[in-house]
Design a protein around this motif. Structure first.
Motif, PDB file in Angstrom:
ATOM      1  N   PRO A 179      -1.867   2.097  -4.971  1.00 54.74           N
ATOM      2  CA  PRO A 179      -1.589   3.467  -4.554  1.00 54.74           C
ATOM      3  C   PRO A 179      -2.766   4.066  -3.772  1.00 54.74           C
ATOM      4  CG  PRO A 179      -2.234   3.438  -6.856  1.00 54.74           C
ATOM      5  CD  PRO A 179      -2.207   2.000  -6.403  1.00 54.74           C
ATOM      6  N   PHE A 180      -2.456   4.872  -2.780  1.00 54.41           N
ATOM      7  CA  PHE A 180      -3.489   5.603  -2.034  1.00 54.41           C
ATOM      8  C   PHE A 180      -3.323   7.093  -2.360  1.00 54.41           C
ATOM      9  CE2 PHE A 180      -3.850   1.551  -0.170  1.00 54.41           C
ATOM     10  CZ  PHE A 180      -5.070   1.487   0.471  1.00 54.41           C
ATOM     11  N   GLY A 181      -2.931   7.917  -1.420  1.00 56.31           N
ATOM     12  CA  GLY A 181      -2.667   9.320  -1.721  1.00 56.31           C
ATOM     13  C   GLY A 181      -3.908  10.170  -1.849  1.00 56.31           C
ATOM     14  N   LEU A 182      -3.752  11.338  -2.451  1.00 51.62           N
ATOM     15  CA  LEU A 182      -4.815  12.345  -2.532  1.00 51.62           C
ATOM     16  C   LEU A 182      -6.055  11.827  -3.247  1.00 51.62           C
ATOM     17  CD1 LEU A 182      -2.553  15.389  -3.468  1.00 51.62           C
ATOM     18  CD2 LEU A 182      -3.899  15.186  -1.364  1.00 51.62           C
ATOM     19  N   ALA A 183      -5.882  10.969  -4.236  1.00 50.86           N
ATOM     20  CA  ALA A 183      -7.010  10.475  -5.023  1.00 50.86           C
ATOM     21  C   ALA A 183      -7.981   9.648  -4.195  1.00 50.86           C
ATOM     22  CB  ALA A 183      -6.516   9.664  -6.211  1.00 50.86           C
ATOM     23  N   MET A 184      -7.519   9.110  -3.063  1.00 55.88           N
ATOM     24  CA  MET A 184      -8.367   8.273  -2.208  1.00 55.88           C
ATOM     25  C   MET A 184      -9.142   9.087  -1.170  1.00 55.88           C
ATOM     26  SD  MET A 184      -8.241   4.974  -2.984  1.00 55.88           S
ATOM     27  CE  MET A 184      -8.446   3.973  -1.505  1.00 55.88           C
ATOM     28  N   GLY A 185      -9.002  10.402  -1.195  1.00 56.25           N
ATOM     29  CA  GLY A 185      -9.800  11.239  -0.313  1.00 56.25           C
ATOM     30  C   GLY A 185      -9.059  11.703   0.937  1.00 56.25           C
ATOM     31  N   PRO A 186      -9.700  12.563   1.746  1.00 56.78           N
ATOM     32  CA  PRO A 186      -9.032  13.208   2.878  1.00 56.78           C
ATOM     33  C   PRO A 186      -8.580  12.273   3.985  1.00 56.78           C
ATOM     34  CG  PRO A 186     -11.394  13.679   2.892  1.00 56.78           C
ATOM     35  CD  PRO A 186     -11.085  13.038   1.574  1.00 56.78           C
ATOM     36  N   LYS A 187      -9.216  11.101   4.142  1.00 57.00           N
ATOM     37  CA  LYS A 187      -8.736  10.156   5.153  1.00 57.00           C
ATOM     38  C   LYS A 187      -7.411   9.531   4.732  1.00 57.00           C
ATOM     39  CE  LYS A 187     -13.128   8.722   7.240  1.00 57.00           C
ATOM     40  NZ  LYS A 187     -14.002   7.552   7.536  1.00 57.00           N
ATOM     41  N   SER A 188      -7.175   9.517   3.438  1.00 55.93           N
ATOM     42  CA  SER A 188      -5.949   8.947   2.902  1.00 55.93           C
ATOM     43  C   SER A 188      -4.823   9.965   2.852  1.00 55.93           C
ATOM     44  CB  SER A 188      -6.213   8.396   1.497  1.00 55.93           C
ATOM     45  OG  SER A 188      -5.019   7.971   0.881  1.00 55.93           O
ATOM     46  N   SER A 189      -5.128  11.170   2.400  1.00 53.47           N
ATOM     47  CA  SER A 189      -4.076  12.182   2.234  1.00 53.47           C
ATOM     48  C   SER A 189      -4.701  13.567   2.119  1.00 53.47           C
ATOM     49  CB  SER A 189      -3.249  11.875   0.977  1.00 53.47           C
ATOM     50  OG  SER A 189      -2.152  12.735   0.867  1.00 53.47           O
ATOM     51  N   GLY A 190      -4.036  14.549   2.715  1.00 52.54           N
ATOM     52  CA  GLY A 190      -4.524  15.919   2.640  1.00 52.54           C
ATOM     53  C   GLY A 190      -3.534  16.875   3.283  1.00 52.54           C
ATOM     54  N   TYR A 202       0.851  -1.189   0.000  1.00 55.60           N
ATOM     55  CA  TYR A 202       0.000   0.000   0.000  1.00 55.60           C
ATOM     56  C   TYR A 202       0.889   1.243   0.000  1.00 55.60           C
ATOM     57  CZ  TYR A 202      -4.022  -2.963   1.238  1.00 55.60           C
ATOM     58  OH  TYR A 202      -5.017  -3.910   1.249  1.00 55.60           O
ATOM     59  N   ASP A 203       0.867   1.961  -1.089  1.00 57.45           N
ATOM     60  CA  ASP A 203       1.711   3.142  -1.257  1.00 57.45           C
ATOM     61  C   ASP A 203       0.966   4.365  -0.721  1.00 57.45           C
ATOM     62  OD1 ASP A 203       3.358   5.179  -2.069  1.00 57.45           O
ATOM     63  OD2 ASP A 203       3.409   4.597  -4.180  1.00 57.45           O
ATOM     64  N   VAL A 204       1.490   4.958   0.343  1.00 59.94           N
ATOM     65  CA  VAL A 204       0.840   6.146   0.918  1.00 59.94           C
ATOM     66  C   VAL A 204       1.071   7.373   0.051  1.00 59.94           C
ATOM     67  CG1 VAL A 204       1.042   5.267   3.257  1.00 59.94           C
ATOM     68  CG2 VAL A 204       2.835   6.730   2.358  1.00 59.94           C
ATOM     69  N   LYS A 205       1.958   7.249  -0.929  1.00 59.98           N
ATOM     70  CA  LYS A 205       2.298   8.336  -1.863  1.00 59.98           C
ATOM     71  C   LYS A 205       2.789   9.572  -1.099  1.00 59.98           C
ATOM     72  CE  LYS A 205       0.305   8.580  -5.900  1.00 59.98           C
ATOM     73  NZ  LYS A 205       1.241   7.740  -6.692  1.00 59.98           N
ATOM     74  N   GLN A 206       3.781   9.345  -0.260  1.00 60.41           N
ATOM     75  CA  GLN A 206       4.362  10.454   0.501  1.00 60.41           C
ATOM     76  C   GLN A 206       4.991  11.499  -0.406  1.00 60.41           C
ATOM     77  OE1 GLN A 206       5.812   9.207   4.809  1.00 60.41           O
ATOM     78  NE2 GLN A 206       6.813   7.977   3.268  1.00 60.41           N
ATOM     79  N   SER A 207       5.518  11.074  -1.551  1.00 62.82           N
ATOM     80  CA  SER A 207       6.113  12.038  -2.471  1.00 62.82           C
ATOM     81  C   SER A 207       5.095  13.093  -2.887  1.00 62.82           C
ATOM     82  CB  SER A 207       6.651  11.319  -3.718  1.00 62.82           C
ATOM     83  OG  SER A 207       7.739  10.492  -3.395  1.00 62.82           O
ATOM     84  N   GLU A 208       3.877  12.643  -3.094  1.00 66.12           N
ATOM     85  CA  GLU A 208       2.788  13.521  -3.508  1.00 66.12           C
ATOM     86  C   GLU A 208       2.507  14.591  -2.456  1.00 66.12           C
ATOM     87  OE1 GLU A 208      -1.029  11.938  -5.695  1.00 66.12           O
ATOM     88  OE2 GLU A 208      -1.361  11.907  -3.535  1.00 66.12           O
ATOM     89  N   ILE A 209       2.284  14.145  -1.220  1.00 64.98           N
ATOM     90  CA  ILE A 209       1.918  15.104  -0.178  1.00 64.98           C
ATOM     91  C   ILE A 209       3.119  15.946   0.245  1.00 64.98           C
ATOM     92  CG2 ILE A 209       2.281  13.709   1.903  1.00 64.98           C
ATOM     93  CD1 ILE A 209      -0.744  15.989   1.061  1.00 64.98           C
ATOM     94  N   PHE A 210       4.351  15.421   0.069  1.00 67.99           N
ATOM     95  CA  PHE A 210       5.520  16.234   0.410  1.00 67.99           C
ATOM     96  C   PHE A 210       5.801  17.288  -0.653  1.00 67.99           C
ATOM     97  CE2 PHE A 210       6.198  13.610   4.012  1.00 67.99           C
ATOM     98  CZ  PHE A 210       6.947  14.405   4.873  1.00 67.99           C
ATOM     99  N   PHE A 211       5.344  17.097  -1.871  1.00 66.54           N
ATOM    100  CA  PHE A 211       5.378  18.178  -2.850  1.00 66.54           C
ATOM    101  C   PHE A 211       4.513  19.332  -2.348  1.00 66.54           C
ATOM    102  CE2 PHE A 211       4.112  20.638  -6.497  1.00 66.54           C
ATOM    103  CZ  PHE A 211       5.186  20.600  -7.368  1.00 66.54           C
TER     104      PHE A 211
END
Length: 336
Positions: A294-305, A143-152
């Protein structure tokens, strides 16, 4: 072998907890995999650090707690926390021998999870913070939390918030996911201010408070006034340095905004706990699948924000647009 804490819980209640020197003999409760009714779930969770680190590990533990509330007596969990890297294979083996699913809370568990998974083909394995790998065993989900995405996004916010034109990033182990997040933090900052200076340090340890403190002080000495990080207990060292020198932090995992103590100016949500709960829900539904997800922003605010605590309307609008552009693929970032 270093001691490790092994606990068994049922319906959110701690039913057994013991410290063992040998992971192969540690068993803090009933052999759930052997004795549970067929409609019950037995899940082993490896939390490599402290479940009270106010970060990644605590978020993962919260996901376990939420799942136990959701499923009640149907869910039996066995938890191992605070484990040395040298003992990780043995800890995962212990969990795999007793449970139908094993969850590793952190990308640092991935190598050991892959190794042990091959020995237990009937057990489902989940790596929270996993990377997409060509040699992933057939019974492992990453399960990729996509930290690169949110750290951008965090880097963009840091550039907007910095008064000195210099910001910093402290990572723990220098593994791909942590390095990629640091790279994208810098890319996000340069997206807002091409001239901004980004100081990056890796301590080699997610838990070492002293090393994180020293790395942050070194960045502050070079002018950094906003700090971001991927460490666990090391966060305390970053906080100490920022308090000593009057600088500020962009936090992660939970709401960090506090008007009475504005040490944190913003925070990202990285849904580690959300993914733990997701894995258990998929096990319950019979829809669990191996492979990369992949998870990240596309999975909604519980996943990434992301939120700037007292952001101006202009800042908030810019952050929202960057998040949208990331989801739409207009801004490309590294995987992981």
């Amino acid at each position: 072998m270093a001691s490790m804490m092994i606990c068994t819980t049922t319906a959110g209640l701690l039913t057994g907890c013991d410290s063992k020197k040998e992971a192969t003999t540690a068993n803090s409760g009933t052999d759930t995999a052997a004795t549970a009714p067929s409609d019950d779930m037995s899940v082993g969770i490896l939390i490599p650090g402290s479940k009270t680190d106010k970060g990644w590990m605590e978020s993962g533990y919260q996901g376990i707690t939420d799942a136990q509330k959701e499923f009640g007596n149907k869910l039996k969990t066995q938890i191992i926390e605070n484990i040395n890297y040298a003992d990780m294979d043995q800890a995962i083996t212990t969990l795999a021998s007793k449970n139908e699913m094993v969850i590793g809370v952190g990308g640092q568990t991935q190598a050991s999870m892959f190794k042990v998974a091959k020995k237990f083909p009937q057990v489902k394995f989940v790596v929270i913070g996993g990377n997409q790998e060509p040699n992933m065993p057939a019974n492992v989900a990453g399960y990729d939390v996509k930290q690169s995405e949110i750290f951008f996004v965090a880097g963009a916010a840091a550039a907007m918030l910095s008064k000195t034109g210099t910001i910093s990033y402290v990572g723990g182990m220098e593994i791909p996911a942590i390095v990629n997040a640091g790279t994208e933090y810098a890319n996000g900052a340069h997206y807002i201010n091409p001239q901004i200076k980004v100081i990056t340090n890796y301590t080699g340890d997610f838990e070492d408070v002293t090393k994180a403190h020293e790395a942050t002080l070194a960045a502050i000495a070079q002018g950094a006034d906003i700090h971001s990080y991927i460490v666990n207990l090391g966060t305390k060292g970053i906080e100490q340095a920022a308090k000593e020198k009057g600088t500020h932090i962009i936090g992660g995992y939970t709401d960090r905004c506090d008007d009475k103590n504005p040490l944190y100016l913003a925070y990202s949500t990285t849904g580690v706990g959300y993914q733990v709960e997701y894995a258990i829900e998929q096990l319950d539904k019979g829809t669990w699948q191996a492979g990369y997800k992949p998870f990240g922003l596309a999975m909604g605010p519980k996943s990434s924000g992301f939120r700037i605590c007292n952001g101006t309307a202009e800042m908030n609008q810019k952050i929202e647009q960057i998040e949208k552009d990331l989801v739409d693929g207009k801004i490309k970032v590294a995987e992981g």
